[in-house]
Design a protein around this motif. Structure first.
Motif, PDB file in Angstrom:
ATOM      1  N   ILE A  49       0.826  -1.208   0.000  1.00  0.00           N
ATOM      2  CA  ILE A  49       0.000   0.000   0.000  1.00  0.00           C
ATOM      3  C   ILE A  49       0.858   1.256   0.000  1.00  0.00           C
ATOM      4  O   ILE A  49       0.611   2.189  -0.757  1.00  0.00           O
ATOM      5  CB  ILE A  49      -0.938   0.001   1.224  1.00  0.00           C
ATOM      6  CG1 ILE A  49      -1.990  -1.100   1.083  1.00  0.00           C
ATOM      7  CG2 ILE A  49      -1.599   1.346   1.390  1.00  0.00           C
ATOM      8  CD1 ILE A  49      -2.878  -1.237   2.290  1.00  0.00           C
ATOM      9  N   ALA A  50       1.899   1.262   0.844  1.00  0.00           N
ATOM     10  CA  ALA A  50       2.662   2.500   1.042  1.00  0.00           C
ATOM     11  C   ALA A  50       3.270   3.027  -0.256  1.00  0.00           C
ATOM     12  O   ALA A  50       3.018   4.180  -0.612  1.00  0.00           O
ATOM     13  CB  ALA A  50       3.719   2.285   2.115  1.00  0.00           C
ATOM     14  N   PRO A  51       4.040   2.205  -0.997  1.00  0.00           N
ATOM     15  CA  PRO A  51       4.588   2.763  -2.241  1.00  0.00           C
ATOM     16  C   PRO A  51       3.508   3.089  -3.263  1.00  0.00           C
ATOM     17  O   PRO A  51       3.636   4.064  -3.992  1.00  0.00           O
ATOM     18  CB  PRO A  51       5.526   1.670  -2.760  1.00  0.00           C
ATOM     19  CG  PRO A  51       5.251   0.469  -1.971  1.00  0.00           C
ATOM     20  CD  PRO A  51       4.554   0.866  -0.730  1.00  0.00           C
ATOM     21  N   PHE A  67       0.500   4.144  -2.646  1.00  0.00           N
ATOM     22  CA  PHE A  67      -0.168   5.386  -2.241  1.00  0.00           C
ATOM     23  C   PHE A  67       0.743   6.580  -2.455  1.00  0.00           C
ATOM     24  O   PHE A  67       0.324   7.613  -2.962  1.00  0.00           O
ATOM     25  CB  PHE A  67      -0.571   5.295  -0.776  1.00  0.00           C
ATOM     26  CG  PHE A  67      -1.217   6.539  -0.252  1.00  0.00           C
ATOM     27  CD1 PHE A  67      -2.504   6.885  -0.616  1.00  0.00           C
ATOM     28  CD2 PHE A  67      -0.523   7.375   0.604  1.00  0.00           C
ATOM     29  CE1 PHE A  67      -3.089   8.035  -0.140  1.00  0.00           C
ATOM     30  CE2 PHE A  67      -1.120   8.531   1.085  1.00  0.00           C
ATOM     31  CZ  PHE A  67      -2.398   8.857   0.710  1.00  0.00           C
ATOM     32  N   ARG A 118      -1.259  18.509  -2.626  1.00  0.00           N
ATOM     33  CA  ARG A 118      -2.477  17.729  -2.896  1.00  0.00           C
ATOM     34  C   ARG A 118      -3.626  18.125  -1.959  1.00  0.00           C
ATOM     35  O   ARG A 118      -4.123  17.306  -1.183  1.00  0.00           O
ATOM     36  CB  ARG A 118      -2.189  16.233  -2.724  1.00  0.00           C
ATOM     37  CG  ARG A 118      -1.309  15.643  -3.796  1.00  0.00           C
ATOM     38  CD  ARG A 118      -0.758  14.303  -3.366  1.00  0.00           C
ATOM     39  NE  ARG A 118       0.279  14.471  -2.361  1.00  0.00           N
ATOM     40  CZ  ARG A 118       0.728  13.497  -1.583  1.00  0.00           C
ATOM     41  NH1 ARG A 118       0.235  12.295  -1.679  1.00  0.00           N
ATOM     42  NH2 ARG A 118       1.670  13.725  -0.685  1.00  0.00           N
ATOM     43  N   TYR A 149      -3.025   7.065   9.371  1.00  0.00           N
ATOM     44  CA  TYR A 149      -1.871   6.468   8.689  1.00  0.00           C
ATOM     45  C   TYR A 149      -1.595   7.198   7.382  1.00  0.00           C
ATOM     46  O   TYR A 149      -0.449   7.573   7.086  1.00  0.00           O
ATOM     47  CB  TYR A 149      -2.123   4.982   8.410  1.00  0.00           C
ATOM     48  CG  TYR A 149      -1.113   4.371   7.463  1.00  0.00           C
ATOM     49  CD1 TYR A 149       0.145   4.017   7.922  1.00  0.00           C
ATOM     50  CD2 TYR A 149      -1.405   4.190   6.122  1.00  0.00           C
ATOM     51  CE1 TYR A 149       1.086   3.477   7.057  1.00  0.00           C
ATOM     52  CE2 TYR A 149      -0.476   3.653   5.249  1.00  0.00           C
ATOM     53  CZ  TYR A 149       0.764   3.288   5.727  1.00  0.00           C
ATOM     54  OH  TYR A 149       1.694   2.767   4.868  1.00  0.00           O
ATOM     55  N   PHE A 150      -2.656   7.428   6.612  1.00  0.00           N
ATOM     56  CA  PHE A 150      -2.433   8.070   5.318  1.00  0.00           C
ATOM     57  C   PHE A 150      -2.053   9.539   5.480  1.00  0.00           C
ATOM     58  O   PHE A 150      -1.288  10.072   4.680  1.00  0.00           O
ATOM     59  CB  PHE A 150      -3.669   7.912   4.427  1.00  0.00           C
ATOM     60  CG  PHE A 150      -3.797   6.525   3.878  1.00  0.00           C
ATOM     61  CD1 PHE A 150      -2.838   6.028   3.017  1.00  0.00           C
ATOM     62  CD2 PHE A 150      -4.837   5.699   4.249  1.00  0.00           C
ATOM     63  CE1 PHE A 150      -2.931   4.747   2.519  1.00  0.00           C
ATOM     64  CE2 PHE A 150      -4.940   4.408   3.759  1.00  0.00           C
ATOM     65  CZ  PHE A 150      -3.975   3.933   2.886  1.00  0.00           C
ATOM     66  N   ALA A 195       1.680   9.241   6.465  1.00  0.00           N
ATOM     67  CA  ALA A 195       2.510   8.701   5.386  1.00  0.00           C
ATOM     68  C   ALA A 195       2.527   9.631   4.184  1.00  0.00           C
ATOM     69  O   ALA A 195       3.551   9.761   3.512  1.00  0.00           O
ATOM     70  CB  ALA A 195       2.005   7.322   4.975  1.00  0.00           C
ATOM     71  N   ARG A 234       7.217   7.757   6.446  1.00  0.00           N
ATOM     72  CA  ARG A 234       6.722   6.435   6.089  1.00  0.00           C
ATOM     73  C   ARG A 234       6.911   5.459   7.249  1.00  0.00           C
ATOM     74  O   ARG A 234       6.028   4.693   7.597  1.00  0.00           O
ATOM     75  CB  ARG A 234       7.470   5.953   4.849  1.00  0.00           C
ATOM     76  CG  ARG A 234       6.926   4.733   4.203  1.00  0.00           C
ATOM     77  CD  ARG A 234       5.788   5.046   3.245  1.00  0.00           C
ATOM     78  NE  ARG A 234       6.197   5.820   2.096  1.00  0.00           N
ATOM     79  CZ  ARG A 234       6.884   5.323   1.058  1.00  0.00           C
ATOM     80  NH1 ARG A 234       7.241   4.076   1.046  1.00  0.00           N
ATOM     81  NH2 ARG A 234       7.177   6.088   0.040  1.00  0.00           N
TER      82      ARG A 234
END
Lengths: 490, 535
Positions: free
Chosen positions: A425-427, A429, B111, B150-151, B154, B162
């Protein structure tokens, strides 16, 4: 037990299965008379057969449970759920596969084999007799061997070979198991076995149970007969990988559930403990192995192994709690939807084999990433997706069945699984590829599709991915509706 | 129905934001501010119409704006939401803080559309958690806050974002699964097999099995302790805070930490009263350790944001001290236990306002100099007087100066807990002294002294003055001569920053001077909790 020895008048009880069979035969015939570039119509026919089968199964759901054809075929909630999920799953997978199969010389054959494999999965779930179980095992295996190596490249052939050898070996084990049970009791029907098995000799019983469980465990991809899962998944094309890790598993888990609920319910051996151990090792080993996978297909393959672990939790307590059947109903449906979605994400960018490649390939398609996140977090069991409701129901059922320790193991494993899903998910996203880890293959090593389709996002799989993500959430939020429909019979 | 609108309005707007691809940056943030403002107005309306009732009221009765729908009938989980004196102040706090974050982020360059959508999603998750009256619904929203945060970390964090986000997710996810296991235990232990909090609190499960009750409380306590966070489960907090964007930190500290403490009041205490009484001393001890640990570790930090993060551990420790004291039925009368509970609830609201302001102020530091290190800042009072004033107010409020909401909260916690656990309370008071010291030291380092250029490292500063021409050479001292130019780099608070931070401080001040506004709502509910725990 209604004891329909005549059987003829109850043929309609098998209408969903007959529709699948008709679709397969009709598709094959239609394919013979259809030009190469028009084989789309076979796909439509096959899809129509699947949808008709699902509708017929849904109509039959509220009816009381019954056993037809001399008690060999059980039509109850579990069968009904598997019928619907498998039929809809095959329909979705046919469209998922169409992106790579369109124009293929053997396009029709692929769809027909997929339909037959689905029929095998339903037969596994509905078997009320050991011999039928063996036949269903073969029906759910043989078409899949062909499908695994359908691309006819070296990786595909190796995958098919491995799958076939392992399947043949476990098939023999299963036959030995069935033979032992027949030797112990002189019968093959589940209802009679349930009565006779508790008095059988423990040695024969142990051999029999182990053999039969090995067979269904193989189809489900559970530890210790899971070795085919990663290699076959990574060796075949993404749509076929989705098929192989979804459809037979559903039937096999339902078959194991029925075995534990009926013939093995009162045996003097602690079969639930054995299944609980299989569940615990499946989820643990699946997760541990998935940790460092950089190949998206291998990662998903090990994730399906761990998912089977959670499903086997409810198998272990099949005979012990009323919560088990609803838990199975929701988890099977949720797993099928979410797993197909996750594989559809891979199929959308079939050339990208590693996580980094995938993140690069979908770079600007942000909506694709959103749907992938929903599916992967769904597999973790994040609310409000369907697998969350499934996990909740499974945990409650397992604890209620006296396996509180297994619930703790499963909860720890769920946290562990989050780690590797987040690695994907991390990369994805962030949109910026992470520095490639050592040991990753060459970008794009192992193209699985025709050359012309490379390097771009395929539309068909994207649609399936979005649909799966939406359905996963809808099924979670609407779990009550689904459960009310599924369990209305009992 | 109104409550459902309040909960889901933000996420609907978030969906609109995600769908509207052509929307400009300013329009997206504007829509976010508008949605948050409308939501806050609706919460305000709910507060206005809310009848707190006389005597004990809340948790099991006196619930307003209730909605109850079946969701998963086989396990009797449903969409059951409602408002009482416990949840209303926290719903209001959520509305206020998210609006402040929206205004603060008016000029978010990165964004902005997705950023706004994520925060609106988070707002729904937080409001939903506070309004839930069903364990599974609580868990659903509780888990979604983790996903949203989390988002945020991150995607918009800085530094090692991260990794910090992953750590945050894994830690709190472990906590949430422990919570889920505990909830399933409550479900299986209850007579009527339900996840409904009201039914469970009215007829507590596992009353006659102390071991099972203790284990279930352990699982729930573990889950909430990770979220709160309490020592020794706090280690995710400083990393997550340091690397999160300022608005994310403010929400994380201001709202998300409250989910943990709120869980104790809403779930652990009323539903497992016997176990809570038995293990209340553990809560007290863990609370006091968190108080001291948070205070002393904060004292040692060289990074402003990490220091504020550790003071959160300290402040949440007071909450647990108060709640633990509320469970010591044998050694304190009901009045004292009620005061302790009210204090703990008040502390949640107060901490949300003050820490939210502190984190937004630290975000101002980052935006000006891209560093939080103490030794890269100094003498900010001269170039940025408004910033200095706000920081001083927030710091004094946070250390518990009378006149601010923090004082009302901590005073009540200590008053209520003193009778039950005199030793622990006296030890915890030491924490106040340490936090007072550390905030004063922090103010001294940041605001007073010679201005320091945050961008050029200290050693480069010593010999690198020749890099730029000194405008004023009349005093003949190059180091002092460079000061005006260096300090000119630090711009004081801009309009949207003032508009987001000052209201939080004003509210903290109002709640410190006119505590009855909140106490009228809180006290009946706190009395209800205390009565339920004493069963």
């Amino acid at each position: 037990m209604t004891g329909m020895s005549g059987g003829g008048e109850r043929v309609l009880a098998l209408l969903p299965e007959l529709l699948l069979l008709l679709g397969a035969v009709g598709g094959l015939l239609l394919g013979l008379w259809t030009p190469q570039h028009r084989q789309r119509r076979v796909r439509l026919l096959v899809t129509a057969a699947c949808l008709a089968s699902a509708v017929a199964a849904a109509v039959a759901l509220p009816e009381p449970a019954e056993r037809v054809f001399e008690d060999t075929w059980v039509v109850d909630t579990t069968t009904g759920v598997v019928r619907i999920v498998v039929a809809l799953g095959v329909a979705a997978l046919v469209w998922l596969a169409s992106a790579s199969f369109a124009g293929h010389p053997r396009e029709t054959e692929a769809y027909v084999l997929m339909l037959l494999g689905g029929l095998g999965a339903v037969a596994l779930a509905a078997s009320g007799d050991l011999l039928l179980l063996v036949a269903a095992y073969l029906l759910a295996s043989v078409p899949l061997y062909a499908l695994a190596g359908f691309a006819k490249d070296s990786a595909g052939v190796e995958a098919a070979m491995k799958y076939y050898l392992m399947g043949a070996f476990v098939g023999v084990l299963m036959l030995v198991g069935v033979a032992a049970l027949v030797l112990a009791t002189g019968t093959t029907g589940y209802s009679d076995l349930a009565v006779l098995l508790p008095g059988a000799s423990p040695g024969l019983l142990a051999v029999g149970i182990l053999g039969v469980l090995a067979g269904v465990g193989f189809k489900a991809g559970a530890v210790p007969v899971h070795f085919w899962v990663p290699d076959v998944t990574a060796g075949t094309t993404p749509p076929m990988a989705a098929y192989l890790t979804t459809i037979p598993k559903i039937g096999a888990v339902a078959a194991a559930f029925r075995l534990l609920a009926e013939p093995f319910a009162d045996v003097p051996l602690d079969v639930p403990l054995l299944v609980a151990l299989i569940a615990a090792t499946s989820m643990t080993l699946g997760n541990l192995a998935a940790f460092h996978q950089t190949d998206v297909l291998r990662l998903l393959a090990y994730s399906t192994v761990s998912q089977v672990g959670y499903l086997f939790m409810v198998v272990a307590v099949a005979a012990r709690t009323d919560l088990a059947v609803p838990a199975l109903a929701i988890y099977l449906a949720g797993y099928a939807v979410t797993n197909v979605g996750a594989f559809a994400a891979v199929a959308a960018a079939p050339v990208a084999r590693t996580i980094t490649d995938w993140a690069t390939a979908v770079g600007r398609h942000r909506s694709l990433v959103v749907s992938l996140v929903v599916c992967l977090l769904g597999l973790v069991g994040t609310p409000p997706t369907a697998v969350f409701v499934g996990k909740l129901a499974v945990f409650a059922a397992a604890w209620d069945g006296g396996l509180a320790w297994l619930v703790v193991v499963a909860a720890i494993n769920t946290v562990a699984s989050l780690f590797y899903y987040l690695r994907w998910i991390a990369p994805a996203f962030a949109g910026v590829p992470v520095a490639p880890a050592t040991g990753e293959g060459e970008p794009g090593s192992g193209p699985r599709t025709a050359a012309g389709t490379a390097q771009r996002i395929q539309r068909g799989p994207v649609v399936v991915l979005h649909a799966a993500a939406v359905l996963s959430v809808l099924l979670g939020v609407g779990a009550g509706v689904w459960l009310a429909a599924a369990t209305s019979a009992s | 129905m109104l409550l459902t609108v309040v909960i889901f309005l933000p996420v609907v707007i978030a969906g609109v934001l995600l769908a509207a691809r052509g929307l400009g940056a300013r329009a997206a943030i504007g829509l976010w501010v508008a949605a948050s403002a409308v939501d806050l107005a609706l919460v305000g309306w709910m507060w206005w119409r809310f009848e707190p009732g006389e005597g004990a009221s809340g948790v099991v009765d006196g619930l307003a704006y209730e909605a109850d729908l079946q969701w998963i009938p086989t396990v009797d989980a449903g969409y059951h939401v409602g408002v009482d004196g416990l949840s209303l102040p926290l719903l209001a706090l959520t509305g206020v803080l998210f609006l402040a974050c929206a205004i603060y982020s008016l000029r978010e360059p990165d964004r902005p559309r997705t950023y706004a959508a994520l925060f609106l999603f988070l707002q729904t998750a937080c409001l939903g958690t506070f309004a839930s009256l069903d364990l599974i619904l609580f868990f659903v929203f509780f888990d979604l806050t983790i996903v949203g945060m989390y988002f945020v970390i991150a995607g918009w964090g800085h530094g090692n974002a991260r990794r910090s986000a992953l750590k945050f997710f894994l830690y709190t996810f472990i906590g949430s699964l422990a919570l889920l296991v505990g909830f399933i235990g409550l479900f299986l232990g209850s007579d009527e097999r339900t996840f409904d909090m009201v039914a469970l609190a009215a007829n507590p499960p596992l009353a006659d099995s102390p071991v099972a009750g203790g284990l279930v409380l352990l699982a729930i306590g573990l889950g909430l302790a990770v979220k709160t966070p309490l020592f020794p489960f706090h280690t995710w907090l400083p990393d997550a805070h340091t690397d999160a964007p300022a608005a994310g930190s403010a929400v994380l500290a201001g709202i998300l930490l409250k989910l943990g403490t709120y869980g104790f009041v809403r779930i652990a205490m009323p539903i497992l009263p016997e176990a809570w009484q038995r293990w209340a001393m553990v809560a007290v001890v863990v609370g006091v350790i968190s108080v001291l640990w948070g205070a002393f570790v904060a004292l040692a930090q060289t990074d402003v944001k990490r220091m504020i993060a550790y003071t959160s551990v300290n402040h949440m420790g007071y909450v647990l001290l108060g709640l633990g004291a509320a469970g010591l039925v044998a050694s304190a009368d009901e009045g004292a236990r009620t005061v302790a509970t009210v204090g703990a609830m008040y502390q949640m609201v107060s901490h949300g306002l003050l820490t939210g302001a502190l984190f937004l102020l630290s975000g101002v530091l980052w935006s000006r100099g891209h560093t939080y290190a103490f030794d890269r800042w100094g003498g900010l009072a001269r170039p940025a007087p408004v910033f200095a004033g706000c920081l001083a107010l927030a710091a004094f409020g946070s250390l518990g100066l009378p006149g601010f909401s923090g004082f009302i909260a901590e005073f009540q916690i200590f008053t209520g807990a003193l009778q039950a656990t005199p030793v622990a309370t006296v030890i915890a008071v030491v924490g106040i002294l340490v936090t007072a010291g550390l905030f004063l030291v922090a103010l001294q380092r940041l605001l007073t002294g010679d201005p320091v250029d945050p961008v050029v490292p200290a050693e480069a500063d010593a010999d690198g003055t020749g890099e730029r021409p000194a405008p004023d050479r009349t005093d003949g001292h190059t180091v002092t001569a460079t000061r005006p130019e260096v300090s000119a780099r630090v711009v004081d608070l801009r309009g949207h920053e003032v508009a987001s931070i000052v209201p939080l401080l004003v509210l903290a001040l109002v709640l410190g001077l006119l505590p009855r506004i909140v106490l009228d709502v809180l006290e009946p509910a706190a009395m209800a909790v205390v009565e339920l725990v004493a069963r």
